[in-house]
Design an enzyme around this catalytic site. Structure first.
Site, short mmCIF file in Angstrom:
data_model
loop_
_atom_site.label_atom_id
_atom_site.label_comp_id
_atom_site.label_asym_id
_atom_site.label_seq_id
_atom_site.Cartn_x
_atom_site.Cartn_y
_atom_site.Cartn_z
N ARG A 1 -24.78 27.12 76.49
CA ARG A 1 -24.09 26.95 75.20
C ARG A 1 -24.42 25.57 74.65
NH1 ARG A 1 -17.81 26.03 77.29
NH2 ARG A 1 -18.14 23.87 77.96
N GLY A 2 -23.82 25.23 73.50
CA GLY A 2 -23.97 23.89 72.94
C GLY A 2 -25.40 23.52 72.66
N ASP B 1 -27.34 24.81 89.93
CA ASP B 1 -26.74 23.48 89.79
C ASP B 1 -27.86 22.45 89.87
OD1 ASP B 1 -25.35 21.05 90.09
OD2 ASP B 1 -23.74 21.99 91.23
N TYR C 1 -20.60 8.00 82.44
CA TYR C 1 -21.45 8.68 81.47
C TYR C 1 -22.44 7.68 80.85
CZ TYR C 1 -22.59 11.70 77.46
OH TYR C 1 -23.23 12.47 76.52
N LYS D 1 -26.48 7.83 81.16
CA LYS D 1 -27.31 8.00 79.97
C LYS D 1 -28.24 6.80 79.77
CE LYS D 1 -25.97 12.11 78.76
NZ LYS D 1 -26.91 13.26 78.83
#
Length: 284
Positions: free
Chosen positions: A16-17, A75, A167, A171
Site C-alpha cells: 500500500r502507500g 520481512d 527514523y 533515513k
C-alpha cells in the site's frame, strides 16, 4: 512503449502507500513486478500495518495493466526471505532489472525514553532492511552487468525531526548507504540513487499519533494535519503529496533517461527544504 518496457522491478513494502504507487507506476510503464511486504503487525508500530489483503489489491491493480506480478510475504529484516524472493523472481521472470527499496516503518518517542525494541524495529526495517535488500539483488545485477537500485529515504535523511530519532538516523543512514552502493557497483554498470519524500499522504501519516505530531498537541485532527501540510512546502497549493509523486521521481531514476545518473538524492517535498522549518512548541 513505456519507460520501463520489458524490465522487472522488485519492490519492498509494496502492499500500500508509496509501495503500491511504485508498483502501479512500474506496471503502467511496462515492467513486471515482484511485490514484497511483511503483511503483519510489528508490536512497536502503533498504526495498522499492511495486510495480505492489501498486497493482493496491489497485485490486482498491477494486473489491470496486463503485467506479470508475484506477491511474496517477506520481512526485509530476514536475509533468507529476501534471497528466496530474489530466486523466485528470477525463476519466474528470468531477471531483475530494478530494486525499489521502499519498506519502512515509524514510531514516536523521545530518544531518551525510546526502548531498544522500538529502535531495533525501525532501524532494522528502514536501514538494515535496505542493506539486506540490496545485498540480495547485487550478485544478480553484477552478473548481468546492469541494474538500477532506488532507495526511498526521506527529508528526515537530510534534516532532523521531533520524537523519532531512530527514523531520522535510519533515513540519514540509507543516504550514506546509497552513496556507497553507487560507488561499489559503478564498475559493474549498476546504478544506485535515492528519493527523499516530504509529507506524503500514506497510512503512515493517517492516524492519531501522526495527527498529534503535526498539530503540535494531543487530539490533533486530520483537518489540522492538512492545514499543517500547506505550511510544510514552498510551492503554492501543496499540502500532503500523493504517493505517485514519489513514484514518478523513482521512475525517472530507473528509466533510460537516467543512465548516467548515480549516487544522487532527489527530494520530493514541494520545496520544504527551502524553508526554515516550523516550531510547534517554541521554548520561551
Amino acid at each position: 512503449m513505456g519507460l520501463l518496457e520489458g524490465k522487472v522491478a522488485l519492490i519492498t513494502g509494496a502492499a500500500r502507500g508509496q509501495g503500491r504507487a511504485q508498483a502501479v507506476t512500474c506496471a503502467r510503464e511496462g515492467a513486471d513486478v515482484v511485490l514484497l511486504d511483511v503483511g503483519s503487525q510489528t508490536a512497536t508500530i502503533h498504526y495498522p500495518m499492511a495486510t495480505p489483503a492489501d498486497l493482493a489489491e496491489t497485485v490486482r491493480l498491477v494486473e489491470e495493466f496486463d503485467r506479470g506480478a508475484i506477491a511474496i510475504q517477506a520481512d526485509v529484516r530476514d536475509q533468507a526471505q529476501l534471497d528466496s524472493a530474489v530466486a523466485s523472481a528470477i525463476a519466474r521472470f528470468g531477471r531483475i532489472d530494478i530494486l525499489i527499496a521502499n519498506a519502512g516503518v515509524m514510531s514516536q518517542a523521545d530518544f531518551w525514553t525510546m526502548t531498544e525494541e522500538q529502535w531495533d524495529d525501525v532501524v532494522g526495517t528502514n536501514l538494515t532492511g535496505v542493506w539486506k535488500s540490496a545485498k540480495a539483488v547485487a550478485p544478480h545485477m553484477i552478473e548481468r552487468g546492469s541494474g538500477s537500485i532506488v532507495i526511498i529515504s526521506s527529508v528526515n535523511g537530510i534534516e532532523p525531526g521531533r520524537d523519532y530519532a531512530h527514523y531520522v538516523a535510519a533515513k540519514h543512514g540509507v543516504i550514506g548507504l546509497m552513496k556507497n552502493i553507487a560507488r561499489e557497483l559503478a564498475p559493474y554498470g549498476v546504478r544506485c540513487n535515492s528519493v527523499a519524500p516530504g509529507a506524503i499522504e500514506t497510512p503512515m501519516n493517517q492516524h492519531q499519533a501522526a495527527w498529534d505530531m503535526v498539530a503540535g498537541h494531543p487530539g490533533g485532527t486530520q483537518d489540522e494535519a492538512i492545514h499543517y501540510g500547506y505550511h510544510y512546502g514552498a510551492l503554492r497549493g501543496t499540502t500532503f503529496l500523493a504517493p505517485s509523486t514519489v513514484a514518478d521521481a523513482t521512475l525517472f531514476l530507473n528509466s533510460d533517461l537516467a543512465t548516467a545518473i548515480t549516487g544522487i538524492v532527489i527530494p520530493v517535498e514541494a520545496g520544504h527544504l527551502l524553508l526554515a522549518g516550523y516550531n510547534h512548541d517554541p521554548a520561551r
